[in-house]
Every structure is written in structure tokens, then in C-alpha cells.
Scaffold this active site. Sequence first.
Site, short mmCIF file in Angstrom:
data_model
loop_
_atom_site.label_atom_id
_atom_site.label_comp_id
_atom_site.label_asym_id
_atom_site.label_seq_id
_atom_site.Cartn_x
_atom_site.Cartn_y
_atom_site.Cartn_z
N GLU A 12 61.06 -35.16 59.95
CA GLU A 12 61.73 -34.26 59.00
C GLU A 12 60.97 -34.20 57.68
O GLU A 12 60.96 -33.18 57.01
CB GLU A 12 63.17 -34.73 58.75
CG GLU A 12 64.09 -34.59 59.96
CD GLU A 12 64.05 -35.79 60.89
OE1 GLU A 12 63.18 -36.68 60.69
OE2 GLU A 12 64.88 -35.85 61.82
N PHE A 15 78.78 -42.37 62.89
CA PHE A 15 77.40 -42.32 63.37
C PHE A 15 76.61 -41.20 62.67
O PHE A 15 77.06 -40.06 62.60
CB PHE A 15 77.40 -42.10 64.89
CG PHE A 15 76.02 -42.04 65.49
CD1 PHE A 15 75.19 -43.16 65.46
CD2 PHE A 15 75.54 -40.87 66.06
CE1 PHE A 15 73.92 -43.10 66.00
CE2 PHE A 15 74.28 -40.81 66.61
CZ PHE A 15 73.46 -41.93 66.58
N GLN A 16 75.46 -41.53 62.19
CA GLN A 16 74.55 -40.59 61.50
C GLN A 16 75.23 -39.88 60.34
O GLN A 16 74.98 -38.71 60.09
CB GLN A 16 73.96 -39.58 62.50
CG GLN A 16 72.99 -40.27 63.47
CD GLN A 16 72.08 -39.32 64.22
OE1 GLN A 16 72.45 -38.20 64.52
NE2 GLN A 16 70.88 -39.79 64.55
N LYS A 72 79.58 -30.27 60.81
CA LYS A 72 79.59 -29.77 62.19
C LYS A 72 80.77 -28.83 62.47
O LYS A 72 80.60 -27.76 63.07
CB LYS A 72 79.73 -30.99 63.09
CG LYS A 72 78.99 -30.96 64.38
CD LYS A 72 79.08 -32.38 64.94
CE LYS A 72 78.94 -32.39 66.43
NZ LYS A 72 78.97 -33.79 66.93
N MET A 76 42.37 -45.36 45.49
CA MET A 76 42.88 -45.24 44.12
C MET A 76 43.54 -46.53 43.67
O MET A 76 43.35 -46.98 42.54
CB MET A 76 43.87 -44.06 44.04
CG MET A 76 44.34 -43.74 42.64
SD MET A 76 42.97 -43.45 41.49
CE MET A 76 43.14 -41.69 41.23
#
Lengths: 551, 158
Positions: A47, A109-110, A159, A465
Amino acid sequence: MNGAQALIKSLENEGVKVVFGYPGGAVLSLYEALKASNINHILTRSEQAAAHAASGYSRVTGKPGVCLATSGPGATNLITGIATAYMDSIPIIAITGQVSTEMIGKDVFQEVDITGATAPFTKHNYLVKNVKDIPRIVKEAFHIASTGRPGPVLIDIPKDVAAQELEFYYPKTVELKGYKPNYNGHPLQINRAVEAIKRAERPIICSGGGVISGNASSEVIKLAETCQIPVVTTLMGIGGFPGNHELFLGLVGVHGSYRANKAISSADLIIAVGARFADRVTGGSSDFAKKAEVIHIDIDPAEIGKNVEPTIPIVGDVKNVLKDILKGVDKQTRPQWIEAVNKFNSNGFKDKNNEYVKPRDVIKKLYQLTCGKAIVSTEVGQHQLWTAHYYTFSKPRTFLTSGGLGTMGYGFPAAIGAQVAKPEATVINISGDGSFQMNLSELATAMENQLPVKVLIFNNRCLGMVRQLQEFYCNRNYYGVSFKNIPDFVKVAEGFGAKGFRITKDTEIEPVLKKVIDSKYPCVVDIIIAPEENVYPMVLNGSPISEMIGG
Amino acid sequence: MRHTLAVLVENHPGVLSRVSGLFSRRGFNIESLAVGPTEKPDISRMTIVVEGDDYVIEQVSKQLNKLVDVIKVSDISSQASVSRELVLIKVDADPSVRSQIIQIVEIFRANIVDVGKNSMIIELTGDKDKVTAMEELLKQFGIKELVRTGIVAMNRGS
């Protein structure tokens, strides 16, 4: 029509052609609606890459890029991309799925509070509670993201809301009481600016990212030429003023060019256009611009007076303000100042004596072979500044870099987004071996979508760097910066089905680059450089930017 | 210096956390914050007391204005304004000292809103100085609990 369909239909109404995304359980209906639409979906491999790709797409087109992820980890993976866009004022729309309304707050969940998490680094965000609000929210989101000082807007859709029915009506206008950017500069302040320019003996323009997002490049050129004012750019401003223009002095700041830093330090008038005097520009030094008058033009009132107190603050769209200023100024010549500026010549730093390929030579050759017309993205680190210094950018929206947040792993997915937006363009991601390893899985995305993005890796087998910082600030007490296991990037490329090349000596630079530029396939070029290669000039922490090492 | 900001905001869920989050992440200190609906049901008003110099107050106002849900920010400390705070104070009050406490309450034009066997709850409305003065006087009896609403403020005149 359900909420998911309404959302996708709203995106179509906004002219969205492509969405970068990654599916999941909370966005099933969105993906169903997306499939049935005319919008192209690019499946990234994480993502985060979807958010960076949306940002790359936006940087080259000027339109908001759209990314889509599921709830929970999908949403949190977007965060780095959203924050990167926020710091660089890039308009992206991030759409996230959310668990069902009645489950919110129950740690299911999630589930993650993504509107709470992203509030500090989105321009605005929405948690959709009522399906009827979807068209209005999308309309507002695009408006907010792309007007004023641009920035990311997130829309979180539970949802159940996506599944509810509504009657679709897309609003024509937005009505936001608390959001009314000021586009026109105050006439009195414009007059003061005109007088200051007329009166100045040693003026300089500092052109920032706002010149690019405000499409004000031609106005900056006109002002510089009419009044004979030399120009420096910030990292975000690169491309906003032609790098091959005789009035161009280079990048300003902590890793700015010798000439740019000396000139801005000797100026009696600094005209900052769409630039925010970031610590990377001023060196964080309180002495910055102490002797100069400062005209600060910015669309965001909060940037004015935040880091440097201006003599003449002008809030407004940089294009409008510059147009107004141009009406007032006359043709001027400043032979003494121009001559003085041109005398700010560095003695040059000595190249380290070794057989390794020099990054500068590669980038200059790349510039020559692409006729300066490539779109170049970078990751973050030494290669980023080498690119800024040695590829002469002459057009806005051709240099894509994470200037504010400094996000390693940004450049490759951003290049993918840019290539999606401009299929005909040569898109090159200049990278380091560290940065490339952060998002190299996107090679699969490039292959899958036949996006011929080219990756040049300056491979110094370390985090160059950070190693350079440890050299200067930690007395060469190196730790955690050198890789003991380095993948064979040629084989990595081949493993994904892309083309792999390696450059180890000077004679290979031109033939390999030619092959790569002409290739119709994604290519990875592993360029072996010296581990101790440094970025110069460099201003040490706390020093004024006129004091450079290795200028 | 202490400033009182009147902030008109959209009456949306999450606005309070946007505003308070902005203060904490930009390193500004809130001394008190009071929020409630206004005469228009879709608009709420926050009264925020901030400690800071002119630079801080200007930054606070500008950053608040950047929030899409913020409609208007006014610094009302420098103008002719009325500010009030409500406090509830529960004091130890056995019968021997009750009359003394009642006297103090009368002088301050406060109210006694609850009387128990050994304690009283006093309600006082006033500006900061008045509240502090009363608190000082009641300390001798023993303050068991004290709660303040935070300042609400309004400009005088039209």
C-alpha cells in the site's frame, strides 16, 4: 446504487482515470464497483507504494492522484505515502476501507483509527457515517486537496456504509465555511514589493515548490529577466526555473551550490516565492537573511513568519501575485550584482582518487543522452542531491523527490505513477542501494503493467548519506550503515523479468545508458561507486549556509 | 502573555481532537478549553486560553485557521470582553464553621448548591481573579474537591 458504486462514480465525475491500490476484506464492494467502472486499477505490491505512485502521478500531472487500501494494516501502510505527500504539498486522495460502523471502537480484526492517525498529516480527512454524504465528501475532498496549498485528503469508508443504497446526485459546487483560500495578494503589499524590487541593489529570487504547484514558472522567469534578478531554487523548486538559464544559480541550502548559498547570503532583498524557508534551506540558523529585506509570497498564511520574519508578507496564489508585481516593475539592469554573483566560484572539491565511476559523470551523461527531457524521480540520500545538482532540470514537474519528509523508498513507486500518467515519457528513478531495497518489489508492478521505468542504483554498499553524517558528526565512528549482504541487483531485476545491467567503469557509462534509455522494458542499472563518495558542498549543523565544506 | 481565543468550529465529531491534537503536536500549551454549541446548532464555539508570546499566538491562530473545520479564530484578550468561569468547590464544613463559610459565599455572590453533614458544595461564577480569591479564603476550612469549567468569553457591545 450502493455506497461503493457511488464512490467510484464520484471518482469518475472528478475525471479520475487510474487508482493505485491494494485490495482487502473491507474494500470488497469498492473493488467490485471499480471493476465495473472505466477507471484503471494498478495493483502495487504494498500500500505504501500505492500512495507514492499516486503522488508521482500527481506531481507530473498536477491533478490529484488516487490510492486505495483496505482497513487496518492496509490503511497504516499508506501512512508514509500520505505524510510524504503532506510535507511536499502534493494533492492525493487516499481511500481506505473501515470495519462496519457498529464494530468501530471494538478493536475488531483489521480495525485502526486511520482518521485519527492521519489527522496530523492530511490536509483534511473524513470518516463517512452516512451513505448519502459520499458524493459530497468526494467532491469536497478533491476540492480541498487540489486548491489553496495542495495536500492529501483521506476518506475512510466503513464496510456497511459502502453497502447501503442511496440516490446518486453529484453536487456541482462545494460549500465549506472554514475553507476559503486567499488567491489574490493585497494591493498595498504588492506595491511595497514593487518598490522594494526597484530599490534593491542585490536582489535574489528563491523559487520553491509552490511555483511548480502554482504553475507560476513562466512568471518567475519573466520577473527574473525583466528585473535581472538571479534565481536559486529549493529542492522542491527544482524545475520551476530552467537549470540552464543564465540567471540560475542552483540549489540553495544545506547541500546547496556554492554560488547559490553565497549569493543568497549577500543579497539585500530575498524574494521567496512558494518557498517556506525550511531548515534544509536556512540551515536552521537564526542568522539567515538577517541583513536582507524579505518578500515572502505564499498561499498558506501559516508559512509566513513561521521560520523567517518577512519585511513584506504577501498571502496569495503565487501566479496571481507575480502577475500583479510584473505590472508594476520596469526593466532594470544590475551589471554589478550579476558580475558579483558570477564571481562566486567555488574552488571546487577534489575528487577522491580512485578507479570508481563518479556519480556526477553518470548523471551528466544521462542528462545529455535524454536531452534533459526525462522525468526523474529520486529516493533519499546522496544520489538525491547528486541528481539535484547534476541533472539540469529545465521544466516543472520533471523532478520528483521527497523533499520534506525525506522518504527512502519513495522514488521507485513515484516513477511508476509518473509512467502511468505519461506512458510516452522516459521515466528514470535514480536510487541508492539502500533506498532501492525498500520498495524493489514494485518491479513486479512495473512488469505487470508494462511500465518501462528505469532504475539507476548508485551502489556504494552502504547508506551513504548516513555514513557521511557519521563521518562528520560521529568522528567516523561508523555503525549500522554498511551492508554485509548486498543482493545482486542484476539478478534481482532478471528475477522479476526486467532487464539488469551493471556499470563498473567509465567506458561502460554511455553504452549501457543508451541501451537502457531505449529499452521498452523496466531496467535496473547497478552502478558501482566508491563507498566513501560524499555530497558536497555541505553546511554543518548550526553554521550559516555561506560556510560550506567542499564548496 | 495569556491570550483568550474564540474559535468557531463546525459541530462535527472529531473536531475537538483535531484542535487539541494540533496544539500538542505543534508544541503549544492549552491552559483551558471550553466547548459547547452556539446559537446556530451546526456551529460550536471553543474558548481556548493559551499562554505564549505574539509569535506563538499568531502561529496558533494561523494553524487553527488551516483546519477545514475551523470557521473563525478571534483573539479576544486584547479587546473589551467579558470572561467567566464556573467552579464547584466542596469544602469541609462541620456545623461550627458553616456560618463563616456562608458569609464568604454571600460576599462573593456565590451559591451553596449542596449541604451535607460535614461538607458543602459552593458554586461560583466569575473571572479568574474572583475564583482564585475565593479559593484562597476557603482553603482554611479544607477544600475536598474543586472543579473548574475553563473560561468562556465574549466581546462586549455589538
